[in-house]
Design an enzyme around this catalytic site. Structure first.
Site, PDB file in Angstrom:
ATOM      1  N   CYS A 122       0.798  -1.226   0.000  1.00  0.00           N
ATOM      2  CA  CYS A 122       0.000   0.000   0.000  1.00  0.00           C
ATOM      3  C   CYS A 122       0.826   1.270   0.000  1.00  0.00           C
ATOM      4  O   CYS A 122       0.310   2.341  -0.329  1.00  0.00           O
ATOM      5  CB  CYS A 122      -0.950  -0.011   1.188  1.00  0.00           C
ATOM      6  SG  CYS A 122      -1.932  -1.530   1.311  1.00  0.00           S
ATOM      7  N   HIS A 258      -3.122   6.862   3.046  1.00  0.00           N
ATOM      8  CA  HIS A 258      -3.561   5.574   2.526  1.00  0.00           C
ATOM      9  C   HIS A 258      -4.937   5.257   3.100  1.00  0.00           C
ATOM     10  O   HIS A 258      -5.182   5.435   4.292  1.00  0.00           O
ATOM     11  CB  HIS A 258      -2.549   4.492   2.921  1.00  0.00           C
ATOM     12  CG  HIS A 258      -3.038   3.098   2.681  1.00  0.00           C
ATOM     13  ND1 HIS A 258      -3.597   2.696   1.490  1.00  0.00           N
ATOM     14  CD2 HIS A 258      -3.060   2.001   3.501  1.00  0.00           C
ATOM     15  CE1 HIS A 258      -3.925   1.420   1.562  1.00  0.00           C
ATOM     16  NE2 HIS A 258      -3.621   0.982   2.775  1.00  0.00           N
ATOM     17  N   ASN A 288     -10.001  -0.531   0.372  1.00  0.00           N
ATOM     18  CA  ASN A 288      -8.540  -0.479   0.341  1.00  0.00           C
ATOM     19  C   ASN A 288      -8.058  -1.015  -1.002  1.00  0.00           C
ATOM     20  O   ASN A 288      -8.120  -2.221  -1.252  1.00  0.00           O
ATOM     21  CB  ASN A 288      -7.977  -1.307   1.492  1.00  0.00           C
ATOM     22  CG  ASN A 288      -6.458  -1.255   1.574  1.00  0.00           C
ATOM     23  OD1 ASN A 288      -5.785  -0.803   0.653  1.00  0.00           O
ATOM     24  ND2 ASN A 288      -5.913  -1.733   2.676  1.00  0.00           N
TER      25      ASN A 288
END
Length: 349
Positions: A122, A258, A288
């Site tokens: 990520c 994020h 996500n």
């Protein structure tokens, strides 16, 4: 328009074009209720996610990345001029070889450019921005194309409540190149700690990690450990990069984190000293998307007018590795062709 830097000084580099792509298929929280032990309200209350996008059965990460590049070109048809390096940040590549970056480059007219994949999960997009900057400063590239793209629905166990409800598919593509002095990237902070690898992993060639931890066949996650790590490292890396830049949280117009979990974002905001009202959050609509979350959030805030020319940004991310990345940058709202024009005007051409 600001003139070009004096020869021999470090040029200002930043994002000169940005595009995104999300597959059209929406998967809502309610879609999980018939398959796993959960309900829509429980998912949203604990994660902040309402829906996410899933790639089509015949759509993979390179397709998602190409979609983001095509959006970039629709916004600025000249954006890829002089791009000679392509970096794809992903944990769901089409293949280990050829690289997904090479497959994307082939489809967008950049055959012959340097192309490689970057695997820090990520945090990969922010890592990629730093790598592209380094290639340009080293004289290895003129401009870089950084793509964060994922087809996580292909590698997540859709019957695992711990992971299936969290992840979605999507992509972002950014051109890194010269921007006027006073704009662009200021500082980066990058890091990783392999000792935490067993908390968030995806198996490839080895069945176990050093130390003997046995990995399953799909994405595995220790949610409690990841939460504690994420809150700490997002705050620490954000504060560190602000200190390197000589800024405080009060100087930041927008925090772009994020998009993993709303509770993580809220806790990280508190550690950095940023209110949620100055934080870009679009987690509810995409989930996500790993390396794609930062560009998806950044593009959305640009499109709706929240982020404007000259504003101070703080990007923070964490991911498998366990890894982290943070960057300060002053946003420039122009296009590559305008920089080239300014450079020509500065030397009287």
């Amino acid at each position: 328009m600001t003139a070009s830097p004096i020869p021999g000084t470090r040029p200002s580099l930043g994002i000169t074009a940005l595009g995104t792509y999300a597959p059209p298929r929406r998967v809502t929280n309610a879609d999980f209720e018939a398959r796993i032990d959960t309900n829509a309200e429980w998912i949203e209350s604990r994660t902040g996610i309402r829906e996410r996008r899933f790639a089509a059965p015949d759509e993979y990460t390179s397709d998602v990345g190409v979609g983001a590049v095509r959006d970039l070109l629709a916004r600025d048809p000249d954006a890829l001029l002089e791009v000679d390096a392509v970096i794809c940040a992903t944990v769901s590549p089409d293949a280990l070889m050829p690289s997904t970056a090479a497959l994307i480059a082939m489809q967008v007219g950049l055959t012959g450019a340097a192309a490689f994949d970057l695997s820090t999960a990520c945090s990969g997009f922010v890592y990629g921005l730093s790598v592209a900057q380094g290639l340009i400063l080293a004289g290895t590239a003129r401009r870089g194309l950084v793509v964060g793209a994922e087809a996580l629905s292909k590698i997540v166990d859709q019957d695992d409540r711990n992971t299936a409800i969290l992840f979605g598919d999507g992509g972002g593509a950014a051109v890194v190149g010269p921007v006027p002095q006073g704009y662009g990237f200021q500082h980066f902070v990058l890091g990783a700690d392999g000792a935490g690898g067993s908390s968030l992993y995806l198996r490839c060639a080895a069945p176990r990690l050093p130390g003997g931890f046995e990995m399953g066949e799909t994405v595995g996650m220790n949610g409690r450990e990841v939460f504690k790590f994420a809150v700490r490292v997002l705050g620490d890396s954000g504060n560190e990069v602000l200190a390197k830049t000589g800024l405080s949280s009060a100087d930041v117009d927008w925090l772009v984190p994020h998009q993993a979990n709303i509770r993580i974002i809220e806790a990280a905001c508190e550690r950095v000293g940023m209110p949620l009202s100055k934080t870009v959050v679009n987690l509810g609509r995409y989930g996500n998307t790993s390396s794609a979350t930062v560009p998806l959030a950044l593009r959305e805030a640009l499109d709706d007018g929240r982020i404007r020319d000259g504003q101070q940004l703080l990007l923070v991310a964490f991911g498998g590795g366990l890894s982290w990345a943070a960057s300060t940058m002053k946003w420039w709202g122009g296009a590559p062709s305008l920089v080239a024009r300014a450079e020509r005007e500065a030397v009287g051409v």
